[in-house]
Scaffold this active site. Structure first.
Site, short mmCIF file in Angstrom:
data_model
loop_
_atom_site.label_atom_id
_atom_site.label_comp_id
_atom_site.label_asym_id
_atom_site.label_seq_id
_atom_site.Cartn_x
_atom_site.Cartn_y
_atom_site.Cartn_z
N SER A 142 41.78 37.60 20.69
CA SER A 142 42.80 38.56 20.23
C SER A 142 43.25 38.11 18.85
O SER A 142 43.07 36.94 18.48
CB SER A 142 43.99 38.51 21.19
OG SER A 142 45.10 39.21 20.66
N TYR A 155 50.22 33.53 26.16
CA TYR A 155 49.09 34.41 25.85
C TYR A 155 48.38 33.93 24.58
O TYR A 155 47.15 33.80 24.55
CB TYR A 155 49.60 35.84 25.68
CG TYR A 155 48.53 36.87 25.39
CD1 TYR A 155 47.62 37.26 26.37
CD2 TYR A 155 48.43 37.47 24.13
CE1 TYR A 155 46.64 38.22 26.11
CE2 TYR A 155 47.46 38.43 23.87
CZ TYR A 155 46.56 38.79 24.86
OH TYR A 155 45.59 39.74 24.59
N1 LIG Z 1 45.11 45.99 24.56
C1 LIG Z 1 45.21 45.20 23.50
O1 LIG Z 1 45.95 45.49 22.55
C2 LIG Z 1 44.40 43.94 23.42
C3 LIG Z 1 44.35 43.27 22.20
C4 LIG Z 1 43.62 42.09 22.10
C5 LIG Z 1 42.95 41.60 23.21
N2 LIG Z 1 43.03 42.27 24.40
C6 LIG Z 1 42.31 41.72 25.54
O2 LIG Z 1 41.36 42.67 25.98
C7 LIG Z 1 41.09 42.46 27.37
C8 LIG Z 1 41.23 43.78 28.10
O3 LIG Z 1 42.56 44.24 27.94
P1 LIG Z 1 43.01 45.75 28.18
O4 LIG Z 1 44.08 46.02 27.20
O5 LIG Z 1 41.83 46.62 28.27
O6 LIG Z 1 43.73 45.58 29.62
P2 LIG Z 1 43.67 46.39 30.99
O7 LIG Z 1 44.86 45.91 31.76
O8 LIG Z 1 43.51 47.85 30.75
O9 LIG Z 1 42.33 45.85 31.67
C9 LIG Z 1 42.26 44.51 32.11
C10 LIG Z 1 41.02 44.32 32.96
O10 LIG Z 1 40.97 42.94 33.37
C11 LIG Z 1 40.88 42.88 34.79
N3 LIG Z 1 41.58 41.69 35.29
C12 LIG Z 1 42.87 41.31 35.10
N4 LIG Z 1 43.12 40.18 35.77
C13 LIG Z 1 41.96 39.83 36.39
C14 LIG Z 1 41.58 38.75 37.24
N5 LIG Z 1 42.44 37.78 37.60
N6 LIG Z 1 40.32 38.73 37.71
C15 LIG Z 1 39.42 39.70 37.39
N7 LIG Z 1 39.72 40.74 36.57
C16 LIG Z 1 40.98 40.78 36.10
C17 LIG Z 1 41.53 44.15 35.29
O11 LIG Z 1 41.10 44.44 36.63
C18 LIG Z 1 41.04 45.15 34.25
O12 LIG Z 1 39.73 45.57 34.56
C19 LIG Z 1 42.06 41.36 27.83
O13 LIG Z 1 41.38 40.12 27.81
C20 LIG Z 1 43.14 41.40 26.75
O14 LIG Z 1 43.80 40.17 26.61
C21 LIG Z 1 43.73 43.43 24.53
#
Ligand SMILES: NC(=O)c1ccc[n+]([C@@H]2O[C@H](COP(=O)([O-])OP(=O)(O)OC[C@H]3O[C@@H](n4cnc5c(N)ncnc54)[C@H](O)[C@@H]3O)[C@@H](O)[C@H]2O)c1
Length: 254
Positions: A142, A155
Site C-alpha cells: 500500500s 496497518y
Molecule cells: N482499498 C484500498 O484503498 C487499498 C489501498 C491499498 C492497499 N489495499 C489492500 O488491498 C487488499 C484488498 O483490499 P480491498 O480494499 O479490496 O478490501 P476488501 O475488504 O474489499 O477485500 C478483502 C479481501 O481479503 C479477504 N480477507 C480478509 N481477511 C482475510 C483472512 N484472514 N483470510 C483470508 N482472506 C481474508 C476478504 O475475504 C476479501 O476477499 C488488502 O490487502 C488491502 O490492504 C487496499
C-alpha cells in the site's frame, strides 16, 4: 497484456473489492482462476458472478492459519493442475490512533496482513520451485507501506513489512525464474474503504480526495487489477523486486 492466456492464477482475498476485480481481469485475459476469501458465502457469490467469464472456482479459509493456507494452495494446485501466478492480496484495515492500539489489535493486523502474506507466498513459492517452470508472485502492500498515515500504525507497519518481504523473496527466488513484486495502491473505492468512510464525515472524505490526491478522486478496484495484470504478464518480464504505486499522485504531494 501478453502471456496471460491459460495462466493458472490464485487470487487470495479474491471474493471482494480489488481481489474480485482482479479475478475478473485475469478471466478477461483468458487465465484460469481460483479465488480465496474469508467468508464462504462471499466466495461462492463471487464465483457465481464471474463464472460466465471463464474457468473459476473458490476456496474459503483464513490466510493467517497454516492449515487453511495448506488447503488453499493445495486446493488451487489440484483445481488448476499447478500454478503460475499468485496474487497475494488478502488483507484487513481499520483506523485506530497509535496511543489506543492494544497488543491484541496489533497482533490481529500483523497476523493477517504480514503472517498471512508470508504463509501464502511461501506455500506457493515452494510449489513453484518444485514445479520448475518459474512463476510470478505479487504481494499487496500500500502507499501506507511507504508513508506513515496517521491512525494506521499497525496497518502501516504490516504493509511496510510486505515491501521488505517482497524484496527479499525477489533476491532469493529470482534464480528459480520466479518474479516477485509488490503493489502500492493509494485510496481505492472498495468495501473495505466504504466501511472506514462510514465512520467519517462525508465532507472529510471528499475533502481528502480533493486535497491529498492530485487526480482528485479515489481509485477504482479495476485500476489496481490492471496493475496486477501488467506485473503478471510477459510485458513485465524484467520487472522484479520492486513496487508499482497506483495512487493518483498521492505520494507526490509534499
Ligand atoms: N482499498 C484500498 O484503498 C487499498 C489501498 C491499498 C492497499 N489495499 C489492500 O488491498 C487488499 C484488498 O483490499 P480491498 O480494499 O479490496 O478490501 P476488501 O475488504 O474489499 O477485500 C478483502 C479481501 O481479503 C479477504 N480477507 C480478509 N481477511 C482475510 C483472512 N484472514 N483470510 C483470508 N482472506 C481474508 C476478504 O475475504 C476479501 O476477499 C488488502 O490487502 C488491502 O490492504 C487496499
Amino acid at each position: 497484456m501478453r502471456g496471460l492466456v491459460g495462466k493458472r492464477v490464485l487470487v487470495s482475498g479474491g471474493s471482494s473489492g480489488i481481489g474480485a476485480a482482479t479475478a475478473r481481469r485475469f478471466l478477461e485475459e483468458g487465465s484460469r482462476v481460483v479465488i480465496g476469501g474469508l467468508d464462504p458465502a462471499e466466495v461462492d457469490r463471487t464465483v457465481t458472478d464471474l463464472a460466465p467469464l471463464g474457468e473459476i472456482s473458490g476456496l474459503a479459509g483464513d490466510v493467517s492459519s497454516e492449515a487453511d493456507v495448506e488447503s488453499l494452495v493445495g486446493g488451487a494446485v489440484a483445481a488448476l493442475g499447478g500454478l503460475d501466478v499468485l496474487v497475494n492480496n488478502a488483507g484487513i484495515a481499520w483506523r485506530e490512533p497509535f496511543l489506543d492500539i492494544t497488543a491484541e489489535h496489533w497482533d490481529t493486523m500483523i497476523s493477517v496482513n504480514l503472517r498471512g502474506m508470508f504463509l501464502v507466498a511461501q506455500a506457493v513459492a515452494r510449489h513453484l520451485v518444485a514445479q520448475g517452470r518459474g512463476g510470478v508472485i505479487l504481494n499487496m502492500s500500500s502507499t501506507n507501506g511507504i508513508g506513515g498515515e496517521a491512525d494506521y500504525a499497525h496497518y502501516n507497519a504490516s504493509k511496510g513489512g510486505v515491501l521488505l518481504l517482497t524484496r527479499t523473496m525477489a533476491v532469493e527466488l529470482g534464480r528459480h525464474g520466479i518474479r516477485v513484486n509488490a503493489l502500492c495502491p493509494g485510496y481505492i473505492r472498495t468495501p473495505l474503504n466504504s466501511a472506514i468512510a462510514a465512520t467519517l464525515d462525508g465532507d472529510f472524505v471528499s475533502a481528502y480526495e480533493r486535497e491529498h490526491i492530485p487526480l482528485g478522486r479515489a481509485g477504482l478496484a479495476e485500476e489496481v487489477a490492471a496493475g496486477y495484470a501488467f506485473l503478471a504478464s510477459d510485458d513485465a518480464a524484467f520487472v522484479h523486486g520492486t513496487e508499482l504505486v497506483i495512487d493518483g499522485g498521492q505520494l507526490a504531494v509534499m
